[in-house]
Design a protein around this motif. Structure first.
Motif, short mmCIF file in Angstrom:
data_model
loop_
_atom_site.label_atom_id
_atom_site.label_comp_id
_atom_site.label_asym_id
_atom_site.label_seq_id
_atom_site.Cartn_x
_atom_site.Cartn_y
_atom_site.Cartn_z
N GLN A 56 -11.97 2.85 -3.65
CA GLN A 56 -11.07 2.50 -2.56
C GLN A 56 -9.77 1.89 -3.09
OE1 GLN A 56 -12.71 -0.36 0.13
NE2 GLN A 56 -11.09 -0.11 1.64
N THR A 57 -9.88 0.98 -4.05
CA THR A 57 -8.70 0.36 -4.64
C THR A 57 -7.87 1.39 -5.38
OG1 THR A 57 -9.98 -1.66 -4.92
CG2 THR A 57 -7.92 -1.53 -6.12
N PHE A 58 -8.53 2.32 -6.07
CA PHE A 58 -7.83 3.37 -6.80
C PHE A 58 -6.99 4.22 -5.85
CE2 PHE A 58 -7.68 7.59 -8.80
CZ PHE A 58 -7.09 7.25 -10.00
N LYS A 59 -7.55 4.56 -4.70
CA LYS A 59 -6.81 5.35 -3.71
C LYS A 59 -5.63 4.58 -3.17
CE LYS A 59 -10.64 8.26 -2.23
NZ LYS A 59 -11.54 8.63 -1.12
N LYS A 60 -5.82 3.29 -2.90
CA LYS A 60 -4.72 2.46 -2.38
C LYS A 60 -3.57 2.38 -3.39
CE LYS A 60 -7.29 -0.64 0.67
NZ LYS A 60 -7.69 -2.03 0.89
N VAL A 61 -3.93 2.17 -4.64
CA VAL A 61 -2.91 2.05 -5.68
C VAL A 61 -2.14 3.35 -5.82
CG1 VAL A 61 -2.57 1.77 -8.18
CG2 VAL A 61 -4.07 0.22 -6.95
N ASN A 62 -2.85 4.47 -5.81
CA ASN A 62 -2.17 5.76 -5.95
C ASN A 62 -1.27 6.04 -4.76
OD1 ASN A 62 -3.04 6.43 -8.46
ND2 ASN A 62 -4.82 7.59 -7.74
N SER A 63 -1.70 5.70 -3.56
CA SER A 63 -0.84 5.95 -2.40
C SER A 63 0.40 5.06 -2.44
CB SER A 63 -1.62 5.73 -1.10
OG SER A 63 -1.93 4.37 -0.92
N MET A 64 0.24 3.82 -2.92
CA MET A 64 1.40 2.94 -3.05
C MET A 64 2.36 3.45 -4.12
SD MET A 64 1.27 0.60 -0.81
CE MET A 64 2.38 -0.64 -1.38
N LYS A 65 1.82 4.03 -5.19
CA LYS A 65 2.68 4.61 -6.22
C LYS A 65 3.51 5.74 -5.66
CE LYS A 65 -0.22 3.77 -10.29
NZ LYS A 65 -1.02 4.44 -11.35
N LYS A 66 2.88 6.59 -4.88
CA LYS A 66 3.59 7.72 -4.28
C LYS A 66 4.68 7.23 -3.33
CE LYS A 66 -0.24 10.96 -4.59
NZ LYS A 66 -1.23 11.73 -3.85
N ARG A 67 4.37 6.24 -2.51
CA ARG A 67 5.37 5.70 -1.58
C ARG A 67 6.54 5.09 -2.33
NH1 ARG A 67 1.68 2.47 2.82
NH2 ARG A 67 0.61 4.28 3.68
N LEU A 68 6.24 4.38 -3.40
CA LEU A 68 7.30 3.76 -4.19
C LEU A 68 8.19 4.82 -4.82
CD1 LEU A 68 8.59 1.21 -5.36
CD2 LEU A 68 6.97 1.34 -7.25
N ASN A 69 7.59 5.87 -5.35
CA ASN A 69 8.38 6.96 -5.94
C ASN A 69 9.28 7.61 -4.89
OD1 ASN A 69 7.43 6.58 -8.51
ND2 ASN A 69 5.75 8.04 -8.28
N TRP A 70 8.75 7.84 -3.71
CA TRP A 70 9.56 8.41 -2.64
C TRP A 70 10.71 7.47 -2.27
CZ3 TRP A 70 10.27 13.01 -0.67
CH2 TRP A 70 9.30 13.98 -0.85
N ALA A 71 10.42 6.18 -2.16
CA ALA A 71 11.45 5.21 -1.79
C ALA A 71 12.56 5.18 -2.84
CB ALA A 71 10.84 3.82 -1.62
N ILE A 72 12.19 5.21 -4.10
CA ILE A 72 13.18 5.21 -5.18
C ILE A 72 14.03 6.47 -5.11
CG2 ILE A 72 13.48 5.34 -7.69
CD1 ILE A 72 11.02 3.49 -7.90
N GLY A 73 13.40 7.61 -4.89
CA GLY A 73 14.12 8.87 -4.79
C GLY A 73 15.11 8.87 -3.64
N ILE A 74 14.67 8.37 -2.48
CA ILE A 74 15.56 8.32 -1.31
C ILE A 74 16.74 7.41 -1.58
CG2 ILE A 74 15.68 7.52 1.09
CD1 ILE A 74 12.77 8.58 1.40
N VAL A 75 16.50 6.26 -2.20
CA VAL A 75 17.60 5.33 -2.50
C VAL A 75 18.60 5.98 -3.44
CG1 VAL A 75 18.16 3.16 -3.68
CG2 VAL A 75 16.30 3.23 -2.02
N VAL A 76 18.13 6.69 -4.46
CA VAL A 76 19.03 7.35 -5.40
C VAL A 76 19.88 8.39 -4.68
CG1 VAL A 76 19.11 8.90 -7.39
CG2 VAL A 76 17.64 6.89 -7.44
N VAL A 77 19.25 9.21 -3.81
CA VAL A 77 19.99 10.22 -3.06
C VAL A 77 21.03 9.56 -2.16
CG1 VAL A 77 19.78 12.01 -1.29
CG2 VAL A 77 18.16 11.94 -3.20
#
Length: 89
Positions: A56-77
């Protein structure tokens, strides 16, 4: 209050300096002892070992990583869009 002579004033100043030096030496010695005690591995507190993540923790961490990557990408754009608008690139 009686006036101090120059000699008495200098003696008081020297005495105050000596007392300050003694306090400073004592402080430095105490800091050294504390530093030695803190660097000894057996006396230093250890964090408990938690092992691997559960599923469960592994899934949460991975989903947060994906969200963070998306947020960083959007900010750069968005920064690129702002730069293009400001500088008319």
């Amino acid at each position: 209050m009686p006036e101090l002579t120059r000699k008495e004033y200098r003696q008081q100043q020297k005495q105050a300096e000596r007392e300050a030096e003694k306090r400073d030496e004592k402080r430095v010695e105490t800091e050294r002892e504390y530093a030695k005690a803190a660097h000894e591995p057996r006396k230093a507190p250890r964090a408990p070992h938690r092992g691997d993540f559960d599923e469960q923790t592994f899934k949460k961490v991975n989903s947060m990583k994906k969200r963070l990557n998306w947020a960083i990408g959007i900010v750069v754009v968005l920064l690129l869009v702002v730069a293009m608008v400001l500088f008319k690139l």
